[in-house]
Design a protein around this motif. Structure first.
Motif: not given
Length: 386
Positions: A176, A137, A327, A203-205, A324, A139, A135, A173-174
């Motif tokens: 950033q 996300s 999240k 995607t980050e989702d 984390t 950044d 993950d 994931t994507k």
């Protein structure tokens, strides 16, 4: 008490400035910023220290350039040594010698480098069936040096997955802004990484990505190349490495009795662009996603191929406790932690780097022994001293 330090005279101050090539205004300004005093109000030792600090700061670029040149020299020496070793080996194997230099001449690229890299792959490995997600996300929460570190950790995960006895399905994931820039500028070769060992998502989702069924139409559109498209691609990609395929393969490709050869070749070439926006992946239920976090109360005993395990891609030196965990809680995803405390006593909090967690998982998947996996991967400095 000792005698007070003697203050320099105006003449001595000027002599220090001239001797060290430090402009007067710069020295005065730095003295006020550092000590809140003029140079006439400070001691000789303080004055010398200020001049030393200014000279050190002014030579920063020169020092960085010198280090860069030194690294490049070391890199060149290692490269020359590797090439010499390859040349000596290939001399003793005429067939490989001819193939190596013929390919290099035809493609205008270092085919020997690709040959060397391919040896790092463990061709005897098997798939573990386990899915792991990084993950990325977080950044915006990392500093520049931490961005560099997390980028290197992702690289190590890819390398470990290639050489392990049992590889996993690794998704990232994507990337950033800062991490993405780091990869594009310093790890540009990541677009050529094999999708067998790593897949960069668009995607980050990750929750939606892994819980939304893929339509068969999308799968066909993203993974099939028609014969017309193949012919068009051959004409347009003049610089493609397909041009270097020996003539006898090209002749076979034109034979109507073997129409699939061109398509298969092109699919291989297309797969080098490892963006994987439409990569065919397994679909999980939300309860089958497990976020690995040291703050979880649940300890893992075995890895389940019916689940996907998420690792938080962040380096933060514990600035964001339970990041984390919170999240995962917001996403309604189960959490778990590695059973480190059950087998080892650590001198620090049980938070490991991303690549250490990943390597421990691969070791356990292969051996089934938690204690051996921890001892092999976790740095010795983290162990509690008796």
């Amino acid at each position: 008490m000792g005698a007070p330090k003697e203050k320099p005279t105006a003449e001595q101050i000027e002599q220090y400035k001239l001797a060290n090539s430090v402009p007067s205004d710069e020295l005065e300004k730095y003295s006020m910023e550092k000590l809140g005093k003029n140079t006439s109000e400070i001691s000789k030792s303080q004055l010398k220290k200020l001049i030393k600090d200014i000279k050190w700061e002014n030579s920063r670029e020169a020092r960085l350039e010198m280090r860069k040149n030194k690294r490049e020299q070391v890199k060149k020496r290692k490269s020359d040594a590797r090439l010499l070793g390859t040349f000596i080996i290939l001399q003793n194997i005429p067939a490989l010698y001819n193939f190596y230099f013929f390919s290099k001449k035809e493609n205008g690229t270092e085919e020997g480098e690709a040959l060397k890299k391919s040896k790092r792959e463990n061709f005897n490995q098997v798939s573990s069936g386990i899915t792991i997600v990084l993950d990325m996300s977080f950044d915006s929460l990392m500093r520049d040096n931490e961005i560099t570190s997390i980028s290197s950790q992702v690289t190590r995960c890819y390398s470990t997955n290639k050489t392990s006895k049992k590889h996993v399905d690794l998704f990232v994931t994507k990337l950033q802004d800062k991490v993405g820039t780091r990869f594009n500028n310093c790890i540009a070769d990541h677009v050529n990484w094999s999708s067998k060992y790593i897949n960069f998502m668009d995607t980050e989702d990750f929750k939606t990505f892994f819980t939304t069924p893929l339509t068969s139409a999308n799968s066909l559109n993203e993974n099939v190349i028609s014969t017309n498209e193949a012919n068009s691609l051959i004409q347009s990609e003049k610089s493609s490495s397909i041009e270097t395929v020996p003539n006898f393969i090209s002749e076979i490709s034109n034979d109507k009795s073997t129409p699939d050869i061109i398509n298969k070749t092109l699919v291989i070439e297309e797969s080098k662009n490892n963006s994987h926006a439409g990569h065919n992946h397994r679909i999980f239920d939300t309860t089958q996603l497990v976020y690995l976090t040291a703050d979880s109360e649940n300890e893992i005993t075995q890895f389940d191929s019916s689940k996907a395990y998420i690792i938080g891609g962040i380096v933060d030196k514990n600035r964001y406790p339970k990041l984390t965990f919170n999240k995962a809680k917001e996403l309604g995803i189960p959490t778990a932690r590695l059973p480190i405390g059950k087998y080892l006593k650590l001198s620090t909090r049980k938070v490991l780097t991303v690549n250490h967690v990943f390597e421990i998982m691969l070791e356990f998947i292969d051996s089934g022994d938690w204690e051996a996996s921890f001892n092999k991967i976790i740095p010795q400095r983290k162990f509690k001293e008796n």
